[in-house]
Design a protein around this motif. Structure first.
Motif, PDB file in Angstrom:
ATOM      1  N   ALA A   1     -11.629   1.616 -10.579  1.00  0.00           N
ATOM      2  CA  ALA A   1     -11.591   0.228 -11.035  1.00  0.00           C
ATOM      3  C   ALA A   1     -12.449  -0.697 -10.189  1.00  0.00           C
ATOM      4  O   ALA A   1     -12.719  -1.828 -10.593  1.00  0.00           O
ATOM      5  CB  ALA A   1     -10.145  -0.288 -11.046  1.00  0.00           C
TER       6      ALA A   1
ATOM      7  N   ASP B   1      -9.383  -6.376 -14.896  1.00  0.00           N
ATOM      8  CA  ASP B   1      -8.313  -5.639 -15.556  1.00  0.00           C
ATOM      9  C   ASP B   1      -8.819  -5.047 -16.864  1.00  0.00           C
ATOM     10  O   ASP B   1      -9.600  -5.671 -17.591  1.00  0.00           O
ATOM     11  CB  ASP B   1      -7.120  -6.567 -15.838  1.00  0.00           C
ATOM     12  CG  ASP B   1      -6.438  -7.031 -14.561  1.00  0.00           C
ATOM     13  OD1 ASP B   1      -6.637  -6.386 -13.510  1.00  0.00           O
ATOM     14  OD2 ASP B   1      -5.699  -8.032 -14.615  1.00  0.00           O
TER      15      ASP B   1
ATOM     16  N   TRP C   1     -12.664   0.503 -15.951  1.00  0.00           N
ATOM     17  CA  TRP C   1     -12.965   1.238 -14.727  1.00  0.00           C
ATOM     18  C   TRP C   1     -14.392   0.863 -14.312  1.00  0.00           C
ATOM     19  O   TRP C   1     -15.361   1.476 -14.735  1.00  0.00           O
ATOM     20  CB  TRP C   1     -12.828   2.737 -14.945  1.00  0.00           C
ATOM     21  CG  TRP C   1     -11.476   3.181 -15.396  1.00  0.00           C
ATOM     22  CD1 TRP C   1     -11.147   3.742 -16.599  1.00  0.00           C
ATOM     23  CD2 TRP C   1     -10.249   3.132 -14.647  1.00  0.00           C
ATOM     24  NE1 TRP C   1      -9.802   4.039 -16.655  1.00  0.00           N
ATOM     25  CE2 TRP C   1      -9.229   3.671 -15.462  1.00  0.00           C
ATOM     26  CE3 TRP C   1      -9.918   2.664 -13.371  1.00  0.00           C
ATOM     27  CZ2 TRP C   1      -7.912   3.765 -15.038  1.00  0.00           C
ATOM     28  CZ3 TRP C   1      -8.589   2.753 -12.951  1.00  0.00           C
ATOM     29  CH2 TRP C   1      -7.615   3.306 -13.778  1.00  0.00           C
ATOM     30  N   SER C   2     -14.509  -0.155 -13.473  1.00  0.00           N
ATOM     31  CA  SER C   2     -15.815  -0.732 -13.157  1.00  0.00           C
ATOM     32  C   SER C   2     -16.725   0.225 -12.397  1.00  0.00           C
ATOM     33  O   SER C   2     -17.944   0.250 -12.621  1.00  0.00           O
ATOM     34  CB  SER C   2     -15.631  -2.016 -12.348  1.00  0.00           C
ATOM     35  OG  SER C   2     -14.954  -2.983 -13.118  1.00  0.00           O
TER      36      SER C   2
ATOM     37  N   PRO D   1     -14.865  -5.861 -10.514  1.00  0.00           N
ATOM     38  CA  PRO D   1     -13.516  -5.375 -10.828  1.00  0.00           C
ATOM     39  C   PRO D   1     -12.816  -6.332 -11.786  1.00  0.00           C
ATOM     40  O   PRO D   1     -12.859  -7.550 -11.616  1.00  0.00           O
ATOM     41  CB  PRO D   1     -12.832  -5.363  -9.451  1.00  0.00           C
ATOM     42  CG  PRO D   1     -13.952  -5.235  -8.470  1.00  0.00           C
ATOM     43  CD  PRO D   1     -15.084  -6.007  -9.064  1.00  0.00           C
TER      44      PRO D   1
ATOM     45  N   THR E   1     -14.922   8.515 -14.927  1.00  0.00           N
ATOM     46  CA  THR E   1     -13.611   8.056 -14.452  1.00  0.00           C
ATOM     47  C   THR E   1     -12.830   9.213 -13.837  1.00  0.00           C
ATOM     48  O   THR E   1     -12.243   9.076 -12.756  1.00  0.00           O
ATOM     49  CB  THR E   1     -12.812   7.434 -15.612  1.00  0.00           C
ATOM     50  OG1 THR E   1     -13.557   6.350 -16.169  1.00  0.00           O
ATOM     51  CG2 THR E   1     -11.460   6.927 -15.126  1.00  0.00           C
TER      52      THR E   1
END
Length: 344
Positions: A232, A241, A244-245, A239, A221
């Motif tokens: 994200a 909420d 952090w994809s 993606p 990240t």
């Protein structure tokens, strides 16, 4: 010393000239004393517990030098990072947003990530099998490992030809389930591993896998942020909420090489035992002493140099993790430039 690990409760970190000074209670007298100086010129990051105190001048100098801090709670949960100010990267972010909305781009990159992860899973099993065979073992369970290697080999074509992300994720899940079944063969008998469990992990092996993945995820990240990417917005991981994809995407090929390999070493070499874990909140977690030992071994593995056949020079796992962010950024303009990490 690329990483300073400061997890002892009650530490105070102050800036003195070109170094940090770590003060805390003396192990024998309990009086406040200087425990260690840390020269700033060879420091790259800090891992700190939530009850470690930094003075404002110390924090300002860390920001000035671009040195991030990862902060963990007393029970070992990653709380967040303290990052230097980022340079505006509007053009990169805009291009990333455009690319993530392109299904051809996301599927192309995701296929490469899953294929690299599968390749690394097979290499880990091949090495473990070769070592056990060389030691003269006639364990019949090794036949199951050989069978798994053949099964994993057969998954490469469907992965590379997947027509959708859902189909690709299905093959990835199948490969990982078979891999873990074979990988568990090499664990000591006193640390069984029936299946992967998270949130919470249900046994010591899962606790180590989860903790290593958390550390790796937090570093990925930070590298995404540092290179102007939005962590994200991923490809394999949609993606969503709360996560952090892209960071999750980038660490996938590193899981066999670091996360699972480290966990196996910790138990096989008796670095960790049952006294280093605690049961709470419905799960099993490393205790403070276990985390200290874990951090040390994690850092050694991340900073160990090796000659990479892929990049053609000596490197470290940490350097290769950052390189993944660089390659992904380049791939926004040229998708062929993205080459996920591969084990030799």
């Amino acid at each position: 010393m690329p990483t300073a690990i400061l997890t002892q409760p009650g530490l105070h970190v102050r800036l003195t000239s070109q170094r940090l000074e770590v003060h805390g209670p003396h192990p024998e007298t309990g009086e406040e004393t200087l425990l260690r100086p840390i020269p700033l010129h060879d420091l790259e990051r800090i891992v700190a517990g939530e009850d470690v105190h930094f003075t404002s001048p110390a924090l300002a100098e860390l920001l000035r030098r671009g040195i991030p801090i990862q902060i963990f709670s007393w029970e070992g949960r990653f709380l967040g990072g303290f990052l230097p100010a980022l340079q505006p990267a509007g053009r990169t972010r805009l291009r990333q947003y455009q690319r993530i909305l392109d299904p051809d781009f996301t599927l192309t990159v995701a296929r490469r990530i899953v294929a690299a992860k599968l390749y690394n899973q097979r290499r880990v099993l091949q090495r473990l099998l070769a070592n056990r065979t060389a030691a003269g073992s006639d364990d019949p369970a090794l036949d199951n490992v050989r069978q798994t290697l053949d099964q994993l080999e057969q998954l490469f074509p469907p992965i590379r030809q997947s027509r959708s992300l859902d189909e690709l994720r299905g093959f990835e899940g199948l490969a990982t389930a078979r891999y873990f079944q074979a990988w568990a063969t090499f664990l000591p008998a006193e640390f069984p591993f029936e299946r992967r469990s998270t949130r919470p992990p249900h046994n010591p092996v899962n606790a180590c896998i989860s903790f290593a993945a958390t550390l790796l995820y937090s570093e990925a990240t930070a590298f995404c942020h540092a290179h102007g990417l939005d962590p994200a917005l991923g490809t394999l991981h949609l993606p969503d909420d709360g996560r952090w994809s892209l960071a999750l995407d980038l660490i996938e090929p590193f899981r066999p090489a670091l996360v699972e390999a480290l966990a196996l070493d910790l138990f096989s070499h008796k670095i960790l035992n049952h006294s280093h874990f605690e049961n709470r909140d419905g799960g099993c977690f490393l205790n403070p002493d276990g985390r200290r030992k874990f951090f040390l071994q994690y850092e050694r593995r991340m900073e160990r140099e090796f000659l990479s056949e892929t990049v053609g020079h000596r490197t470290t796992l940490r350097q290769q993790l950052e390189n993944q962010a660089t390659l992904f950024k380049t791939a926004l303009e040229n998708p062929d430039a993205f080459e996920p990490f591969l084990i030799n």
